[in-house]
Design an enzyme around this catalytic site. Structure first.
Site, PDB file in Angstrom:
ATOM      1  N   ASP A   1      46.450  17.548  47.186  1.00 30.45           N
ATOM      2  CA  ASP A   1      47.215  16.351  47.499  1.00 30.45           C
ATOM      3  C   ASP A   1      46.996  15.944  48.951  1.00 30.45           C
ATOM      4  O   ASP A   1      46.346  16.647  49.717  1.00 30.45           O
ATOM      5  CB  ASP A   1      48.714  16.578  47.235  1.00 30.45           C
ATOM      6  CG  ASP A   1      49.202  17.962  47.666  1.00 30.45           C
ATOM      7  OD1 ASP A   1      48.706  18.479  48.682  1.00 30.45           O
ATOM      8  OD2 ASP A   1      50.074  18.528  46.991  1.00 30.45           O
TER       9      ASP A   1
ATOM     10  N   GLU B   1      56.539  15.520  41.458  1.00 33.10           N
ATOM     11  CA  GLU B   1      57.975  15.683  41.588  1.00 33.10           C
ATOM     12  C   GLU B   1      58.654  15.723  40.214  1.00 33.10           C
ATOM     13  O   GLU B   1      58.073  15.298  39.204  1.00 33.10           O
ATOM     14  CB  GLU B   1      58.550  14.544  42.437  1.00 33.10           C
ATOM     15  CG  GLU B   1      58.008  14.485  43.863  1.00 33.10           C
ATOM     16  CD  GLU B   1      58.558  15.590  44.767  1.00 33.10           C
ATOM     17  OE1 GLU B   1      58.961  16.659  44.270  1.00 33.10           O
ATOM     18  OE2 GLU B   1      58.573  15.373  45.990  1.00 33.10           O
TER      19      GLU B   1
END
Length: 246
Positions: free
Chosen positions: A67, A143
């Site tokens: 990421d 998330e």
């Protein structure tokens, strides 16, 4: 999923490094997936030691980062490309330019996501993906609540994640970016082996869900239960809420 509880971060790093050393012995041009944060730092130290001792070489390795923050300028010390350059790439014989990340500086972030997914697909995805886990169960920056089959995408960071990461920004949550580009859960699951590292009591609830809970988008890491070769390395504090010490 194989769970191993080890007493120290150093012992965990050694066991994770064993998996990477075995991979590179059989496939010197392996595709390695890298993670950031505090959990993998002892592993990168151990890999550096093994490189310096002549046990392993990264000369033919290609790497893909999990990421990257959106909104940090090139060269920012907390940009993940900078982190990986500082903590692994520059310390071993990995070729410059061989460790790839999503282009979070692009004016077209969706195109950057698509290009990064395509690059991983062209490489055959990762042979081994290093992972940490957030206190809320996120892996990469996936998330809670997102789809379990997602590909590389833009995500909004939760307040919990930003609060957890504020320690890297002198404790200032307002300095932590609000968006990121992350490999999706589906992308992560394409790696042929997953190695997840978790230490500390603040990871105990997430580890309990990962190992003993149901597969649940509210705890994204639980998707790893469907992976055919997942190794979870934790210390006693991170294992403290498990009903059974496997």
């Amino acid at each position: 999923m194989e769970l191993i509880v080890l007493d120290t971060a150093e012992a965990i790093a050694s066991r994770a490094a064993d998996a990477i050393e075995a991979l590179l012995a059989s496939k010197p041009n392996a595709i390695l997936g890298t993670a950031t944060g505090s959990s993998p730092l002892p592993l990168y130290d151990e890999l550096t030691r093994r490189y310096e001792a002549g046990r392993i070489s990264f000369a033919q390795v290609e790497g893909f980062m999990l990421d990257e923050y959106v909104g940090l300028p090139e060269g920012h010390p907390e940009r993940y490309a900078t982190f990986m350059e500082r903590n692994l790439r520059s310390r071993v014989d990995m070729r410059p330019g061989s460790l790839h990340g999503p282009d979070a500086l692009s004016e077209d972030l969706q195109a950057a996501c698509d290009a990064y997914e395509a690059a991983m697909a062209a490489a055959g995805y990762c042979d081994l993906q290093i992972l940490g886990i957030g206190a809320d169960g996120h892996i990469g920056f996936n998330e809670p609540g997102g789809p379990l089959d997602s590909t590389t995408h833009i995500d909004e960071l939760t307040e919990q994640t930003r609060r957890d990461n504020a320690r890297f920004f002198d404790g200032d949550i307002d300095a932590v970016p609000t968006r990121c580009i992350t490999q999706g859960l589906g992308t992560i699951m394409k790696a042929r082996k997953l190695v997840l590292i978790a230490t500390g009591e603040n990871k105990a609830e997430a580890v309990a869900h990962l190992v003993e809970g149901e597969i649940d988008p509210r705890w994204p890491a639980t998707v790893m239960q469907n992976h055919p070769d997942a190794l979870v390395l934790v210390d006693p504090a991170a294992a403290s809420l498990l009903r059974q010490r496997h």
